[in-house]
Design an enzyme around this catalytic site. Structure first.
Site, PDB file in Angstrom:
ATOM      1  N   LYS A 140      -2.242  -7.497  -1.169  1.00  0.00           N
ATOM      2  CA  LYS A 140      -1.216  -6.114  -1.574  1.00  0.00           C
ATOM      3  C   LYS A 140      -1.552  -5.812  -2.998  1.00  0.00           C
ATOM      4  O   LYS A 140      -1.732  -6.487  -3.800  1.00  0.00           O
ATOM      5  CB  LYS A 140       0.282  -6.546  -1.445  1.00  0.00           C
ATOM      6  CG  LYS A 140       1.231  -5.549  -1.668  1.00  0.00           C
ATOM      7  CD  LYS A 140       2.725  -5.934  -1.450  1.00  0.00           C
ATOM      8  CE  LYS A 140       3.756  -4.824  -1.486  1.00  0.00           C
ATOM      9  NZ  LYS A 140       5.224  -5.316  -1.282  1.00  0.00           N
ATOM     10  N   SER A 145       7.857  -2.467   2.049  1.00  0.00           N
ATOM     11  CA  SER A 145       6.630  -1.934   1.125  1.00  0.00           C
ATOM     12  C   SER A 145       5.582  -2.461   1.328  1.00  0.00           C
ATOM     13  O   SER A 145       4.577  -1.913   1.325  1.00  0.00           O
ATOM     14  CB  SER A 145       7.069  -2.263  -0.363  1.00  0.00           C
ATOM     15  OG  SER A 145       7.172  -3.582  -0.516  1.00  0.00           O
ATOM     16  N   SER A 170      10.336  -6.773   2.378  1.00  0.00           N
ATOM     17  CA  SER A 170       9.187  -6.066   2.373  1.00  0.00           C
ATOM     18  C   SER A 170       8.143  -6.781   2.995  1.00  0.00           C
ATOM     19  O   SER A 170       6.852  -6.202   3.273  1.00  0.00           O
ATOM     20  CB  SER A 170       8.785  -5.595   0.940  1.00  0.00           C
ATOM     21  OG  SER A 170       9.609  -4.545   0.471  1.00  0.00           O
TER      22      SER A 170
END
Ligand code: ZN
EC number: 6.3.5.7
Lengths: 474, 487
Positions: free
Chosen positions: B79, B154, B178
């Protein structure tokens, strides 16, 4: 109407830690800019603070030395403000649960003993150093994140003299305790001063004005005196003091408005989620307490009571810890405290100041001074010769006995040499001789001086006196 | 193409060990898969192919020399908020364009030590603020199951790349759901570890007291393998816990029985407005667990209803300070001004997206003098009540079952102009972050429109083993995780 001032100080002291408060970067004053930096103290994405335990120890010790209660539970908070001197744009500090609570400093101000109380001491991190040049500002993050304590006094002082005495005492205690060098020129000790004025007899305090960030005692004194006058004049003329933050301009000798109450920062304090609360175990506190050095006041009293030194000498010797420690090391090798004191206050301090040195750099060690004093006491050398030996060692190093021999400084008590010098002095100075014989006993001192001069200080003064009297009284 | 990219960590590790493939083969297959489908999915922001292949080659050499590291030669997508030395770390924000990380996050160092190949950086909502990856400033990511739908967020890129077989596994971060929510939306497995289990050092912070890094994988077993690598005390993170890391993967038995296990069903978690297909899938999953021998009991989490309000106060308050460092002075974007204050204003105005600005303003507000007690302080008190709810519940059961989200993945643009509606989607995941315990998300069905549905298994603090065990048993006896999207 009469007015009185109320003064409180927030004193920032940089602690003597090897590394910064929340990262492992080295603390070094005067290093090339921005070499002692890392993701943590530069506020890089993802970097996290880790508490420096040495700083906590030093803050707790400072608290103990200042009579604070050590908070068994203290915590960290973020103080938010935007400025390039704070890489994260928040400062990690302690808002509502500081490490040390209360405390006091007792100090003599203009002949009167006064006790000034503390509100708290909290631990925080230092800001970077900004330098403004034409068209740009330069930031040096070497100082960013170094360990900084804030010692907050109560509004308990009433004059510049009080504030200075308080600061001097705090400085001495911090230096003594090994907490900080408090070198004001290096920014290791800075104060914000809160000043308010009210009519004598009025209960509530007047509006508070904060004068920010001063490091020199002289400026603090000037700023306080200026501010008291300014506020008093304002009230007397029917005006009122505005609560605000002011700066001090030493060139003009005036304070000036920096930020009014309406524009005051809202720091939006909240608990720092990246750090755990600080809980210092009772055993740890006891350990630290046992390591605390003796403070100047008790030390001074001890020198007077146990060593029979005059108050004045004891005060001078204990003014800084290095000198007092040096004195005590010398006392391990001699019993003549007054002689050691005289040498330190006289020759040592003169030579140190002439050559801009500190006592630990002196080539005269406590052991060597004790030896010089022993030689004087044994009448091997005169006091004057002792001073010459001291200076010679201070400048060149060496051993006392070798220097005495090399310079021929040993005292002469031998009659034949004294005899010659005494006869010469009497023959060359008929006038003092006549005066002495006419009953002016003091005139013998002149002749004595002549003999000492002829002997280049080596003659034993007692023996000279005896011989002169013998010859003149005969 | 040997379709190695479709396999799991445990399958590939077996093949690597037996010599039927190399890490270079795997990375080549994954890169080919990315080339084939990422134009549609949009999971990746940056890929350094040469570097990935060099790491794979080094892993193959290490294996030849006898190394048996747990992740040796397995490519993992990262990420874009985790710092990897020498790589960009944009957090999908314009304000960090040009920033090159000078250090490795602790989890990155751990991945390297475990032999993993760092494959590339995947998209996310800007600074992890969002639930759909639509708040990304530097890329657009779609749900591999239907490109018109959001991947969740996210960690949308982290979930999408795994679901699309563009990575074997990935790292995400979970502040209010997330990891779990995009895992549910994309039909993969995601774990939000207990707060303090995984070091946050090097994770660009959104909300420090809530953030945790965790794995997104194709199976529960793979999550166990990866989680074991990520966990452990780190002296660089004061909130990381000094506690031994269990052998998560090894301890997963092949047994599928849940006999003797009590699973709680919180009545408050089947909220009004929940999609009936989601509710049905989860209730079916609960029945399935019962059929595996688990005892199902009712539990109550009465304060869960306050979680969204509490979450959006605490998370934004922390974020308002955490994001203050992005000011244009030391790295990233800078737009000059006549003084520092103007420079900050211009840089931040241009650099941050509107959702980030909204949250900074909200966080600044709740911390402001005069409002602090009413918002922040009060939220902290309610947070304690939410934590107490879980403590009570776990006195009665070993784990809690619930949906992950009230609905399956919705369409791109469907909620992006209604932040409040999107915030409410976090209702089932945020309480776990506020309480600090652990949870995992795994596939438990599909909606009639073909979008995956996730089951949330919530564990007590440091009970990752329990939720992995339940998840593994469920997975072993169901087929949901085997379905792949057709791209
Ligand atoms: Zn540093």
């Amino acid at each position: 109407m009469k007015y009185e001032a109320t003064i409180g100080l927030e004193t920032h002291v940089m602690q003597k830690t090897n590394t910064k408060m929340f990262c492992s970067c080295k603390c070094e004053y005067g290093a090339e800019p921005n070499i002692h930096v890392c993701p943590v103290c530069l506020g890089y994405p993802g970097a996290l603070p880790v508490m420096n335990e040495k700083a906590i120890e030093l803050c707790c010790k400072a608290g103990m030395l200042l009579g604070c209660e050590i908070n068994p539970y203290s915590k960290w908070d973020r103080k938010n403000y935007f400025y390039p001197d704070m890489a994260k744009n928040y400062q990690i500090t302690q808002a509502d649960e500081p490490l040390c609570l209360g405390g006091q400093v007792t100090v003599e101000v203009e002949g009167e003993m006064k006790t000034f109380t503390l509100e708290r001491i909290h631990q925080e991190e230092n800001a970077a150093k900004n330098t403004h040049i034409a068209g740009a500002s330069l930031v040096d993050y070497n100082r960013a994140g170094t360990a900084l304590m804030e010692i907050v006094s109560n509004p308990c002082m009433s004059s510049a003299a009080d504030a200075l005495a308080y600061m001097a005492a705090v400085k001495q205690i911090m230096q003594y305790g090994g907490i900080s060098n408090c070198d004001q020129e290096k920014g290791q000790m800075r104060s914000d001063v809160n000043v308010s004025v009210r009519p004598v007899g009025q209960k509530e305090l007047g509006s508070k004005v904060e004068i920010k960030n001063m490091n020199s005692f002289a400026f603090i004194k000037e700023a306080i005196e200026y501010e008291i006058d300014r506020q008093t004049a304002l009230i007397e003329s029917g005006g009122s003091v505005v609560q605000e933050t002011r700066g001090y301009d030493p060139d003009r000798g005036e304070t000036f408005t920096q930020r009014t109450k309406e524009n005051a920062h809202d720091y939006r304090y909240f608990p720092e989620p990246d750090l755990m609360p600080v809980k210092v175990a009772a055993e740890q506190l006891e350990q630290w307490r046992s390591e605390l050095p003796e403070m100047p006041a008790p030390r001074r009293d001890r020198y007077v009571a146990e060593l029979g030194l005059p108050e004045y000498d004891a005060g001078v010797l204990t003014a800084d810890k290095a000198t007092a420690d040096w004195f005590e090391r010398a006392m391990l090798h001699t019993k003549n405290a007054k002689a050691v004191s005289n040498f330190i206050m006289g020759e040592m301090m003169r030579l140190l100041s002439e050559q801009d040195m500190i006592i630990s750099e002196s080539k005269v060690t406590p052991e060597k001074l004790a030896e010089i004093i022993a030689l004087i006491d044994a009448k091997t050398i005169s006091t004057g010769a002792g001073k010459q030996v001291f200076e010679a060692i201070f400048n060149e190093g060496g051993e006392p006995k070798a220097i005495i021999e090399a310079k021929g400084l040993a005292q002469v008590s031998d009659d034949s040499a004294l005899d010659g010098w005494a006869d010469e002095a009497i023959a060359n100075n008929p006038k003092p001789v006549e005066e002495y014989k006419a009953g002016n006993a003091a005139s013998i001192n002149f002749l004595m001086g002549q003999v000492m001069k002829a002997s280049r200080g080596k003659a034993n003064p007692g023996a000279v006196m005896q011989m002169l009297k013998q010859k003149l009284d005969a | 193409m040997a379709d190695l990219h479709k396999l799991t960590i445990s399958e590939l590790t077996e093949q690597l060990a037996s010599g039927t493939c190399t890490s270079v083969d795997i990375v080549n297959d994954v890169l080919a898969s990315i080339d084939a489908t990422d134009g549609k999915v949009g999971a990746y922001l940056t890929i350094d192919r040469e570097d990935a292949l060099a790491q794979a080659k080094a892993a193959d050499e290490a294996r030849a020399a006898g190394s048996q590291l747990p992740m040796l030669g397995i490519p993992v997508a990262i990420k874009d908020l985790l710092n990897v030395k020498g790589q960009p770390c944009t957090c999908s924000s314009k304000i960090l364009e040009g920033y090159i990380a000078p250090y490795d996050a602790t989890v990155i160092a751990k991945l390297r030590e475990a032999g993993a190949v760092l494959l590339g950086r995947v998209n996310m909502d800007e600074f992890a603020m969002g639930s759909s990856t639509e708040n990304a400033a530097l890329g657009k990511t779609s749900n591999p199951w239907n490109l018109d739908h959001v991947p969740g967020g996210s960690s949308g890129g982290s979930a999408a790349c795994v679901a699309a077989d563009e990575a074997i596994a990935s790292l995400g971060s979970d502040t209010g759901g997330s990891i779990r929510q995009p895992a549910a939306f994309c039909g993969c497995v995601g774990v939000k570890p207990t707060y303090g289990r995984v070091s946050r050092y090097g994770l660009t912070a959104f909300a420090s007291s809530l953030d945790q890094i965790g794995p997104l994988t194709k199976t529960v077993k793979d999550s166990a393998i990866l989680l074991e690598v990520l966990c452990g005390h780190d002296k660089m993170d004061s909130s990381s816990i000094e506690m031994d890391v269990p052998a998560f993967a090894k301890n997963l038995s092949n047994g599928t029985s849940l006999a003797g296990m009590k699973l709680g069903l919180p009545k408050e978690y089947f909220v009004v407005g929940m999609d009936p297909e989601v509710e049905q899938s989860v209730r079916d999953a609960v029945e399935h667990c019962k059929s595996l021998g688990a005892e199902i009991i009712d539990v109550s989490l009465p304060n869960a209803k306050y979680a969204i309000a509490v979450y959006y106060i605490i998370a934004t308050a922390e974020a308002s300070a955490n994001l203050a460092r992005f000011d244009g002075i030391r790295y990233g974007m800078r737009i000059d001004g006549k003084d520092p204050i103007e420079l900050y204003g211009k840089t931040r105005a241009a650099g941050f997206g509107s959702e980030v600005k909204r949250r900074i303003i909200l966080g600044t507000y709740v911390l402001s003098s005069g409002y602090y007690d009413a918002y922040y302080l009060r939220a902290q008190k309610v947070r304690t009540l939410i934590r107490d709810d879980f403590t009570e519940a776990f006195k009665q059961c070993d784990a809690i079952l619930s949906p992950v989200t009230p609905t399956p993945a919705y369409k791109l643009g469907e909620k992006s102009d209604d932040p409040l509606k999107m915030y409410l989607d976090d209702i089932l995941t945020t309480p776990i972050n506020l309480a600090g315990n652990c949870a995992l998300s795994l596939p438990c069905g599909f909606a009639s429109n073909g979008m995956p549905i996730g089951l949330q298994i919530i564990g007590d603090a440091f009970q990752e083993e329990t939720i992995l065990k339940v998840g593994h048993a469920f997975e072993q006896t169901t087929e949901w995780h085997k379905k792949r999207p057709s791209l």
